[in-house]
Design an enzyme around this catalytic site. Sequence first.
Site, PDB file in Angstrom:
ATOM      1  N   ARG A   1       0.848  -1.189   0.000  1.00 27.34           N
ATOM      2  CA  ARG A   1       0.000   0.000   0.000  1.00 27.34           C
ATOM      3  C   ARG A   1       0.881   1.235   0.000  1.00 27.34           C
ATOM      4  O   ARG A   1       1.761   1.370   0.856  1.00 27.34           O
ATOM      5  CB  ARG A   1      -0.780  -0.024   1.329  1.00 27.34           C
ATOM      6  CG  ARG A   1      -2.199   0.303   1.215  1.00 27.34           C
ATOM      7  CD  ARG A   1      -2.947   0.090   2.485  1.00 27.34           C
ATOM      8  NE  ARG A   1      -2.408   0.606   3.719  1.00 27.34           N
ATOM      9  CZ  ARG A   1      -3.148   1.088   4.700  1.00 27.34           C
ATOM     10  NH1 ARG A   1      -4.448   1.161   4.558  1.00 27.34           N
ATOM     11  NH2 ARG A   1      -2.611   1.492   5.820  1.00 27.34           N
TER      12      ARG A   1
ATOM     13  N   THR B   1      -1.021   7.618  -0.798  1.00 20.76           N
ATOM     14  CA  THR B   1      -2.326   7.504  -1.486  1.00 20.76           C
ATOM     15  C   THR B   1      -3.170   6.350  -0.949  1.00 20.76           C
ATOM     16  O   THR B   1      -4.365   6.288  -1.219  1.00 20.76           O
ATOM     17  CB  THR B   1      -2.115   7.259  -2.990  1.00 20.76           C
ATOM     18  OG1 THR B   1      -1.475   5.974  -3.135  1.00 20.76           O
ATOM     19  CG2 THR B   1      -1.239   8.323  -3.628  1.00 20.76           C
TER      20      THR B   1
ATOM     21  N   ASP C   1       0.819  -2.248  12.645  1.00 17.78           N
ATOM     22  CA  ASP C   1       1.187  -2.776  11.326  1.00 17.78           C
ATOM     23  C   ASP C   1       1.411  -4.287  11.441  1.00 17.78           C
ATOM     24  O   ASP C   1       2.372  -4.746  12.070  1.00 17.78           O
ATOM     25  CB  ASP C   1       2.461  -2.075  10.830  1.00 17.78           C
ATOM     26  CG  ASP C   1       2.754  -2.427   9.387  1.00 17.78           C
ATOM     27  OD1 ASP C   1       2.752  -1.522   8.539  1.00 17.78           O
ATOM     28  OD2 ASP C   1       2.967  -3.633   9.095  1.00 17.78           O
TER      29      ASP C   1
ATOM     30  N   ASP D   1       4.852  -5.674  10.093  1.00 17.99           N
ATOM     31  CA  ASP D   1       5.984  -5.346  10.966  1.00 17.99           C
ATOM     32  C   ASP D   1       5.956  -6.193  12.242  1.00 17.99           C
ATOM     33  O   ASP D   1       6.997  -6.657  12.716  1.00 17.99           O
ATOM     34  CB  ASP D   1       5.946  -3.861  11.345  1.00 17.99           C
ATOM     35  CG  ASP D   1       6.381  -2.976  10.184  1.00 17.99           C
ATOM     36  OD1 ASP D   1       7.035  -3.495   9.252  1.00 17.99           O
ATOM     37  OD2 ASP D   1       6.064  -1.775  10.211  1.00 17.99           O
TER      38      ASP D   1
HETATM   39  C1  PRP Z   1      -1.217  -4.080   4.893  1.00 18.58           C
HETATM   40  C2  PRP Z   1      -2.124  -5.279   5.147  1.00 18.58           C
HETATM   41  C3  PRP Z   1      -2.980  -5.304   3.914  1.00 18.58           C
HETATM   42  C4  PRP Z   1      -3.159  -3.841   3.617  1.00 18.58           C
HETATM   43  C5  PRP Z   1      -4.523  -3.414   4.094  1.00 18.58           C
HETATM   44  O1  PRP Z   1      -0.204  -4.411   4.029  1.00 18.58           O
HETATM   45  O2  PRP Z   1      -1.417  -6.461   5.360  1.00 18.58           O
HETATM   46  O3  PRP Z   1      -2.392  -5.971   2.815  1.00 18.58           O
HETATM   47  O4  PRP Z   1      -2.131  -3.125   4.339  1.00 18.58           O
HETATM   48  O5  PRP Z   1      -4.798  -2.134   3.722  1.00 18.58           O
HETATM   49  P1  PRP Z   1      -5.923  -1.741   2.660  1.00 18.58           P
HETATM   50  O6  PRP Z   1      -7.148  -2.538   3.003  1.00 18.58           O
HETATM   51  O7  PRP Z   1      -6.091  -0.264   2.879  1.00 18.58           O
HETATM   52  O8  PRP Z   1      -5.407  -2.063   1.288  1.00 18.58           O
HETATM   53  P2  PRP Z   1       0.949  -3.418   3.575  1.00 18.58           P
HETATM   54  O9  PRP Z   1       0.569  -2.764   2.299  1.00 18.58           O
HETATM   55  O10 PRP Z   1       1.326  -2.520   4.710  1.00 18.58           O
HETATM   56  O11 PRP Z   1       2.131  -4.402   3.202  1.00 18.58           O
HETATM   57  P3  PRP Z   1       2.938  -5.457   4.098  1.00 18.58           P
HETATM   58  O12 PRP Z   1       2.008  -6.609   4.397  1.00 18.58           O
HETATM   59  O13 PRP Z   1       4.048  -5.842   3.188  1.00 18.58           O
HETATM   60  O14 PRP Z   1       3.395  -4.760   5.356  1.00 18.58           O
HETATM   61  N1  URA Z   2      -2.347  -2.475   7.489  1.00 21.00           N
HETATM   62  C1  URA Z   2      -1.923  -2.819   8.735  1.00 21.00           C
HETATM   63  O1  URA Z   2      -0.986  -3.616   8.887  1.00 21.00           O
HETATM   64  N2  URA Z   2      -2.548  -2.271   9.779  1.00 21.00           N
HETATM   65  C2  URA Z   2      -3.571  -1.416   9.657  1.00 21.00           C
HETATM   66  O2  URA Z   2      -4.113  -0.951  10.682  1.00 21.00           O
HETATM   67  C3  URA Z   2      -3.994  -1.050   8.355  1.00 21.00           C
HETATM   68  C4  URA Z   2      -3.360  -1.610   7.290  1.00 21.00           C
END
Ligand code: PRP
Ligand code: URA
Length: 212
Positions: free
Chosen positions: A107, A111, A203, A206
């Site tokens: 994400r 944006t 997160d 993380d």
């Molecule tokens: C996080 C989560 C989802 C997304 C949710 O991933 O694991 O994939 O955000 O957000 P949304 O519903 O607004 O799309 P992130 O993009 O942070 O990637 P990561 O899993 O690599 O940390």
């Molecule tokens: N992705 C995450 O990991 N946590 C949130 O709260 C939203 C998006």
Amino acid sequence: MKNYPNVTIFSHPLIQHKVAILRDENTKMKEFRELIEEITTLMVYEAFKDVPTKRVTVKTPLEVTEQTMVADNAVTIVPILRAGLGMVNGVHTLFPTARVGHIGLYRDEETLEPHEYYCKLPEGIEDSVVVLLDPMLATGGSAIGAIDLLKKRGCKNICLMNIIGVPEGVEAVHKAHPDVKVYVSTLDRQLNEHGYILPGLGDAGDRLFGTK
Ligand code: PRP
Ligand code: URA
């Protein structure tokens, strides 16, 4: 939030108990990972009462009997990278031979739009039930993007499993893909101005992988 026929929010106290520990900022990486797996297994157990089955012949020490087993290749697991990876073992506990595809989306922090960086799906995935995994359903953009990719590959039976969601995310997915079954263990209040779920758990990626 309105009731939607294809959306299930779990209220099982055993799931809620584990989600409460998961949220705690003092829960460390190892326990966080274990909880994600355990919650996923409980959700799958509840959600897959109608999994495709086959009849098999079994010889007990006493006689031959016809029994029911899960059909071959009944489900294919697809985690959304990264955080969805943490849920894969939780599904494998119940479907140990399920094949795994991967969809990489991140994400954009400004944006909140999802960006695809990887997609590798097993052959024949279109004939199985796809269990799409991501612990967090925030704006819904990542889930919608992943479902778009799965449908382009011909998948017709998709179910999305999230541990924590918010109403706007659930509604966005339902609006874009009303045929997809959505399972969320807990529905939280809202998103903050950075697109994070409140009260949420921070997160997920993380916390699963120790990157921050
Ligand atoms: C996080 C989560 C989802 C997304 C949710 O991933 O694991 O994939 O955000 O957000 P949304 O519903 O607004 O799309 P992130 O993009 O942070 O990637 P990561 O899993 O690599 O940390
Ligand atoms: N992705 C995450 O990991 N946590 C949130 O709260 C939203 C998006």
